[in-house]
Write a protein that holds these residues in place. Structure first.
Motif, PDB file in Angstrom:
ATOM      1  N   ARG A 308     -48.149 -13.962  47.754  1.00 44.62           N
ATOM      2  CA  ARG A 308     -48.757 -12.760  48.257  1.00 44.62           C
ATOM      3  C   ARG A 308     -47.857 -11.747  48.186  1.00 44.62           C
ATOM      4  O   ARG A 308     -48.149 -10.663  47.760  1.00 44.62           O
ATOM      5  N   ARG A 309     -46.588 -11.933  48.643  1.00 43.37           N
ATOM      6  CA  ARG A 309     -45.393 -10.835  48.682  1.00 43.37           C
ATOM      7  C   ARG A 309     -45.197 -10.386  46.991  1.00 43.37           C
ATOM      8  O   ARG A 309     -45.136  -9.335  46.793  1.00 43.37           O
ATOM      9  N   ALA A 310     -45.293 -11.251  46.188  1.00 44.05           N
ATOM     10  CA  ALA A 310     -45.288 -11.145  44.738  1.00 44.05           C
ATOM     11  C   ALA A 310     -46.294 -10.233  44.244  1.00 44.05           C
ATOM     12  O   ALA A 310     -45.947  -9.291  43.405  1.00 44.05           O
ATOM     13  N   ILE A 311     -47.230 -10.542  44.529  1.00 40.83           N
ATOM     14  CA  ILE A 311     -48.650  -9.621  44.211  1.00 40.83           C
ATOM     15  C   ILE A 311     -48.401  -8.364  44.864  1.00 40.83           C
ATOM     16  O   ILE A 311     -48.774  -7.122  44.078  1.00 40.83           O
ATOM     17  N   ALA A 312     -48.221  -8.295  46.121  1.00 42.92           N
ATOM     18  CA  ALA A 312     -48.066  -6.937  46.816  1.00 42.92           C
ATOM     19  C   ALA A 312     -46.667  -6.099  45.991  1.00 42.92           C
ATOM     20  O   ALA A 312     -47.173  -4.774  45.766  1.00 42.92           O
ATOM     21  N   ALA A 313     -45.768  -6.676  45.582  1.00 46.57           N
ATOM     22  CA  ALA A 313     -44.715  -5.997  44.785  1.00 46.57           C
ATOM     23  C   ALA A 313     -45.108  -5.613  43.638  1.00 46.57           C
ATOM     24  O   ALA A 313     -44.881  -4.399  43.107  1.00 46.57           O
ATOM     25  N   LEU A 314     -45.909  -6.331  42.826  1.00 48.76           N
ATOM     26  CA  LEU A 314     -46.395  -5.991  41.611  1.00 48.76           C
ATOM     27  C   LEU A 314     -47.438  -4.857  41.762  1.00 48.76           C
ATOM     28  O   LEU A 314     -47.332  -3.805  40.909  1.00 48.76           O
ATOM     29  N   ALA A 315     -48.337  -4.658  42.886  1.00 50.79           N
ATOM     30  CA  ALA A 315     -49.274  -3.778  42.927  1.00 50.79           C
ATOM     31  C   ALA A 315     -48.249  -2.206  43.242  1.00 50.79           C
ATOM     32  O   ALA A 315     -48.831  -1.248  42.785  1.00 50.79           O
ATOM     33  N   ALA A 316     -47.428  -2.511  43.960  1.00 50.05           N
ATOM     34  CA  ALA A 316     -46.443  -1.159  44.379  1.00 50.05           C
ATOM     35  C   ALA A 316     -45.968  -0.836  43.032  1.00 50.05           C
ATOM     36  O   ALA A 316     -45.737   0.517  42.866  1.00 50.05           O
ATOM     37  N   ARG A 317     -45.301  -1.550  42.145  1.00 50.39           N
ATOM     38  CA  ARG A 317     -44.769  -1.097  40.811  1.00 50.39           C
ATOM     39  C   ARG A 317     -45.653  -0.349  39.930  1.00 50.39           C
ATOM     40  O   ARG A 317     -45.552   0.487  39.406  1.00 50.39           O
ATOM     41  N   LEU A 318     -46.951  -0.890  39.935  1.00 50.14           N
ATOM     42  CA  LEU A 318     -48.044  -0.236  39.132  1.00 50.14           C
ATOM     43  C   LEU A 318     -48.404   0.915  39.698  1.00 50.14           C
ATOM     44  O   LEU A 318     -48.671   2.175  38.948  1.00 50.14           O
ATOM     45  N   LEU A 319     -48.415   1.101  41.031  1.00 52.19           N
ATOM     46  CA  LEU A 319     -48.943   2.324  41.638  1.00 52.19           C
ATOM     47  C   LEU A 319     -47.948   3.232  41.570  1.00 52.19           C
ATOM     48  O   LEU A 319     -47.995   4.605  41.109  1.00 52.19           O
ATOM     49  N   ALA A 320     -46.481   2.729  41.616  1.00 55.17           N
ATOM     50  CA  ALA A 320     -45.436   3.700  41.321  1.00 55.17           C
ATOM     51  C   ALA A 320     -45.392   4.136  39.889  1.00 55.17           C
ATOM     52  O   ALA A 320     -45.132   5.760  39.410  1.00 55.17           O
ATOM     53  N   ARG A 321     -45.932   3.549  38.993  1.00 53.14           N
ATOM     54  CA  ARG A 321     -45.754   3.946  37.326  1.00 53.14           C
ATOM     55  C   ARG A 321     -47.150   4.889  37.222  1.00 53.14           C
ATOM     56  O   ARG A 321     -47.005   5.686  36.455  1.00 53.14           O
ATOM     57  N   ALA A 322     -48.064   4.400  37.874  1.00 54.39           N
ATOM     58  CA  ALA A 322     -49.119   5.435  37.655  1.00 54.39           C
ATOM     59  C   ALA A 322     -49.151   6.788  38.379  1.00 54.39           C
ATOM     60  O   ALA A 322     -49.873   7.684  37.840  1.00 54.39           O
TER      61      ALA A 322
END
Length: 322
Positions: A308-322
């Motif tokens: 779950r933490r890995a998915i949240a971290a991935l989501a954060a990285r994608l939002l930062a790039r967007a």
């Protein structure tokens, strides 16, 4: 069929395909070739002149038949058959059988020499333009090993394998001799595997072909379990290999949708209530997170919490790039 030559070759193909002791009658051949019986006799004479041993069986049910044991496959292919040949040779070259590349090249050369120009061009078009997204081989099996084990599996004959396994500990032996009942072979994830009952371990095992050092047929036969699915067992065995993390995810979709969407290497799928349970083992949870993120339906991570933490971290990285 637009020419007498193609009809003569079609006659040869009909005679080769016929398994009847009396052969095919002149009337039946005339009907299939869309000519009269006199023309059929002329075509038979053409084949005889070419050295093809066509015999005429007399009697009420007699007909034309090839001499037993004679086979000469004519190079007559439809467009779909030419497509099958071209794609099949492409696939053969991508399936990690070391040393088979020269055989593929010689097969292509033989086809180029005997095929008509239009079909030869179609094969060349396929070779130049078609790309296959197959898993890149990381383990190359020997063609001789594949032939020996597939023959043993078909004949239900036990074999003795000299096998080089990954040692469980630095001090444990890696080379073993074991008797195996091979149920079948499969290609998965970049490597060839043989699946069957290992008499050394007394259980089902999967053997990578590139680790097989020698195969010897034994004077013993075996019974294959009814309905045994080689590929399904291999998928399960690979997915449940001991790794750093045991993963369980509930997919909120039906089984058919899950099978279409889930990358086959990700794990095993089991219907569970109104959804599908995904089970796998993983050393890298970031990779699992990326695979789950691309799914077109919702899911719930049951374990581990670290995923779950890995998915949240991935989501954060994608939002930062967007």
């Amino acid at each position: 069929m637009s020419s007498p030559t193609s009809r003569v070759l079609a006659l040869l193909e009909l005679l080769q395909a016929d398994a009847g002791a009396q052969g095919l009658g002149g009337a039946e051949l005339a009907r299939r070739l869309e000519v009269d019986r006199r023309t059929v006799r002329r075509y038979v004479n053409h084949l005889l002149a070419l050295g093809v041993p066509v015999e005429a069986r007399r009697g009420r049910d007699g007909g034309y038949v090839l001499r037993p044991g004679y086979r000469l496959p004519p190079m007559m292919f439809s467009d779909d058959e030419a497509l099958a040949l071209g794609v099949g040779l492409h696939v053969a070259g991508a399936l990690g059988l070391g040393g088979i590349t020269p055989a593929i090249a010689s097969t292509q050369a033989k086809l180029a020499r005997v095929l008509p120009a239009p079909l030869r061009q179609r094969l060349a078009d396929i070779d130049a333009t078609v790309a296959l997204d197959l898993a890149r081989p990381y383990a190359h099996g020997a063609p001789a090993t594949l032939r020996a084990l597939s023959a043993a599996a078909r004949a239900r004959q036990r074999v003795q394998l000299s096998y080089r396994a990954v040692p469980a500990t630095p001090d444990s032996p890696s080379d073993t001799e074991r008797a195996v009942d091979v149920y079948g072979l499969a290609w998965r994830g970049g490597a060839w595997y043989a699946v069957g009952h290992c008499h050394l371990r007394g259980a089902l095992r999967c053997f990578r072909l590139d680790r097989v050092q020698h195969v010897q047929a034994l004077p013993a036969s075996f019974g294959r379990p009814e309905g045994f699915d080689v590929l399904a067992h291999l998928r399960h065995a690979i997915a449940t290999l001991p790794r750093a993390h045991t993963v369980r995810v509930l997919l909120h979709c039906d089984p058919a949708t899950a099978r279409r969407a889930v990358f086959a290497e990700l794990g095993t799928l089991t219907p569970h209530g109104r959804g599908v349970q995904l089970d796998t083992q993983a050393d890298n949870l970031d990779w699992v997170a990326r695979e789950l993120a691309r799914l077109p339906f919702a899911f719930s991570v049951q374990r581990p919490v670290a995923l779950r933490r890995a998915i949240a971290a991935l989501a954060a990285r994608l939002l930062a790039r967007a």
